[in-house]
Every structure is written in C-alpha cells, then in structure tokens.
Design a protein around this motif. Structure first.
Motif, PDB file in Angstrom:
ATOM      1  N   SER A  71     -55.949 -36.927 -98.252  1.00 55.18           N
ATOM      2  CA  SER A  71     -56.698 -35.681 -98.120  1.00 55.18           C
ATOM      3  C   SER A  71     -55.791 -34.495 -98.397  1.00 55.18           C
ATOM      4  N   THR A  72     -56.410 -33.404 -98.822  1.00 56.37           N
ATOM      5  CA  THR A  72     -55.662 -32.151 -99.001  1.00 56.37           C
ATOM      6  C   THR A  72     -55.563 -31.386 -97.687  1.00 56.37           C
ATOM      7  N   SER A  73     -56.202 -31.877 -96.648  1.00 50.31           N
ATOM      8  CA  SER A  73     -56.194 -31.200 -95.352  1.00 50.31           C
ATOM      9  C   SER A  73     -55.116 -31.775 -94.443  1.00 50.31           C
ATOM     10  N   TYR A  74     -53.991 -31.103 -94.402  1.00 51.02           N
ATOM     11  CA  TYR A  74     -52.919 -31.516 -93.502  1.00 51.02           C
ATOM     12  C   TYR A  74     -53.384 -31.408 -92.053  1.00 51.02           C
ATOM     13  N   LEU A  75     -54.132 -30.348 -91.745  1.00 57.85           N
ATOM     14  CA  LEU A  75     -54.580 -30.098 -90.382  1.00 57.85           C
ATOM     15  C   LEU A  75     -55.502 -31.193 -89.863  1.00 57.85           C
ATOM     16  N   ALA A  76     -56.432 -31.657 -90.689  1.00 58.97           N
ATOM     17  CA  ALA A  76     -57.339 -32.724 -90.256  1.00 58.97           C
ATOM     18  C   ALA A  76     -56.560 -34.007 -89.969  1.00 58.97           C
ATOM     19  N   GLY A  77     -55.602 -34.324 -90.810  1.00 61.55           N
ATOM     20  CA  GLY A  77     -54.768 -35.501 -90.564  1.00 61.55           C
ATOM     21  C   GLY A  77     -53.991 -35.387 -89.270  1.00 61.55           C
ATOM     22  N   GLU A  78     -53.422 -34.208 -89.022  1.00 63.15           N
ATOM     23  CA  GLU A  78     -52.693 -33.980 -87.774  1.00 63.15           C
ATOM     24  C   GLU A  78     -53.607 -34.114 -86.561  1.00 63.15           C
ATOM     25  N   ALA A  79     -54.835 -33.622 -86.691  1.00 62.42           N
ATOM     26  CA  ALA A  79     -55.788 -33.710 -85.577  1.00 62.42           C
ATOM     27  C   ALA A  79     -56.072 -35.158 -85.216  1.00 62.42           C
ATOM     28  N   ILE A  80     -56.187 -36.005 -86.216  1.00 61.04           N
ATOM     29  CA  ILE A  80     -56.480 -37.422 -85.965  1.00 61.04           C
ATOM     30  C   ILE A  80     -55.266 -38.115 -85.339  1.00 61.04           C
ATOM     31  N   LEU A  81     -54.084 -37.744 -85.800  1.00 63.94           N
ATOM     32  CA  LEU A  81     -52.873 -38.372 -85.289  1.00 63.94           C
ATOM     33  C   LEU A  81     -52.440 -37.817 -83.931  1.00 63.94           C
ATOM     34  N   LYS A  82     -52.771 -36.541 -83.667  1.00 63.30           N
ATOM     35  CA  LYS A  82     -52.374 -35.893 -82.409  1.00 63.30           C
ATOM     36  C   LYS A  82     -53.572 -35.182 -81.791  1.00 63.30           C
ATOM     37  N   PRO A  83     -54.562 -35.945 -81.313  1.00 61.63           N
ATOM     38  CA  PRO A  83     -55.814 -35.345 -80.835  1.00 61.63           C
ATOM     39  C   PRO A  83     -55.651 -34.352 -79.688  1.00 61.63           C
ATOM     40  N   GLY A  84     -54.648 -34.520 -78.874  1.00 63.24           N
ATOM     41  CA  GLY A  84     -54.437 -33.600 -77.749  1.00 63.24           C
ATOM     42  C   GLY A  84     -54.174 -32.166 -78.183  1.00 63.24           C
ATOM     43  N   ASN A  85     -53.702 -31.983 -79.414  1.00 64.77           N
ATOM     44  CA  ASN A  85     -53.420 -30.638 -79.924  1.00 64.77           C
ATOM     45  C   ASN A  85     -54.667 -29.942 -80.461  1.00 64.77           C
ATOM     46  N   PHE A  86     -55.804 -30.640 -80.492  1.00 66.08           N
ATOM     47  CA  PHE A  86     -57.024 -30.094 -81.084  1.00 66.08           C
ATOM     48  C   PHE A  86     -58.217 -30.325 -80.151  1.00 66.08           C
TER      49      PHE A  86
END
Length: 159
Positions: A71-86
């Motif tokens: 994906s071009t969305s770094y933020l969406a990937g981070e959200a999936i990997l680190k759900p507590g931050n989102f």
C-alpha cells in the motif's frame, strides 16, 4: 506468496470512497482484483484502513495462505501493526487483524505510488466514474491490462 496491492480513493465525507485490491503471483501475473465503495467516510485517512479491511476479508475468504499486502499508505500499515497508537480506528483494526489471523503468513509493505498504480486506478474508478457496485473477479479489468502487462514484463520496477 501472493502480492496484494491495496488502493483507496476519497473525495469528501458526503460521498462514497472507493477501495480496491489486485493480487499477483510471484511472477507478477494478475490473479484477481476487486473494488468496493463505502459511504460517509470522514477522511482519506479513514478510507485507507477500509481498503486493508476489504483486502484482508477478501483474500482470507479466497483461502490465500501467504500474502504480502502492499500500500501507499504508511499510516494504515502502522495502524494495523500498532493498533494502540490509533484508538479512533480500534474496532476497524481489530476486524482487520481478525481476518489476517486466518492467513498462515502475512506482511505489510509500504510502496511508492508507481508500484501501486493498478489498485489505485481501480479505486479511483469508484469515485471518479461513480462505479459503486462491488465485485471480485479473476485476472484484471480489461481497461487496466496494458499497465498490468507493463508491470509483469518488468518495464516498471515496483521495488
């Protein structure tokens, strides 16, 4: 291992957003693709994890076992990997992670726009062309075939 490119397109919160995915085999040949619309999405940032949800739900239903989501969305990937931050997306992220748990192996990779142009074009067809009907189909859409063939032949290097 299959590659699954994920794209999204968002106009504004009063209209539908479009999400799409395209899977390829190890040689780059298109295996399947899909698009879907969602209504009343508040931002492009919300549209991106919806794309991950649609892709993870679809590939798990199709019984894929090993998938690299691109994906071009770094933020969406981070959200999936680190759900507590989102926390604003927590229920959506939990639903994504539940679908991902059905896969034997998965990973998320951030890619540049050029490497994701097929999935982005399919998602854009929802918002630009108002193609709101959701579907899953084999191969790729005919109108996208020239780009898919370029990618397969290595004319455009995704990585």
């Amino acid at each position: 291992m299959q590659l699954c490119n994920i794209g999204s397109s968002w106009v504004d919160g009063n209209q539908n957003c479009g999400v799409a995915w395209l899977t390829r085999n190890h040689a780059g040949a298109a295996l399947a693709h899909s698009r879907r619309s969602y209504s009343h999405v508040s931002s492009s940032l919300e549209a991106e994890p919806l794309g991950f949800y649609w892709a993870s739900e679809s590939v798990s239903t199709m019984r894929y076992e090993k998938v690299v989501f691109e994906s071009t969305s770094y933020l969406a990937g981070e959200a999936i990997l680190k759900p507590g931050n989102f926390p604003q997306w927590l229920s959506l992220i939990e639903a994504i992670r539940e679908k991902l748990s059905l896969l034997r192996l998965w990973s998320i990779s951030y890619v540049n726009r050029g490497a994701n142009r097929c999935a982005d074009a399919i998602a854009l067809s929802v918002t630009r062309d108002q193609c709101y009907a959701s579907y899953i189909a084999t191969d790729c859409p005919g109108w996208l075939l020239p780009i898919v063939r370029e990618d397969e032949s290595g004319i455009f290097s995704a990585h």
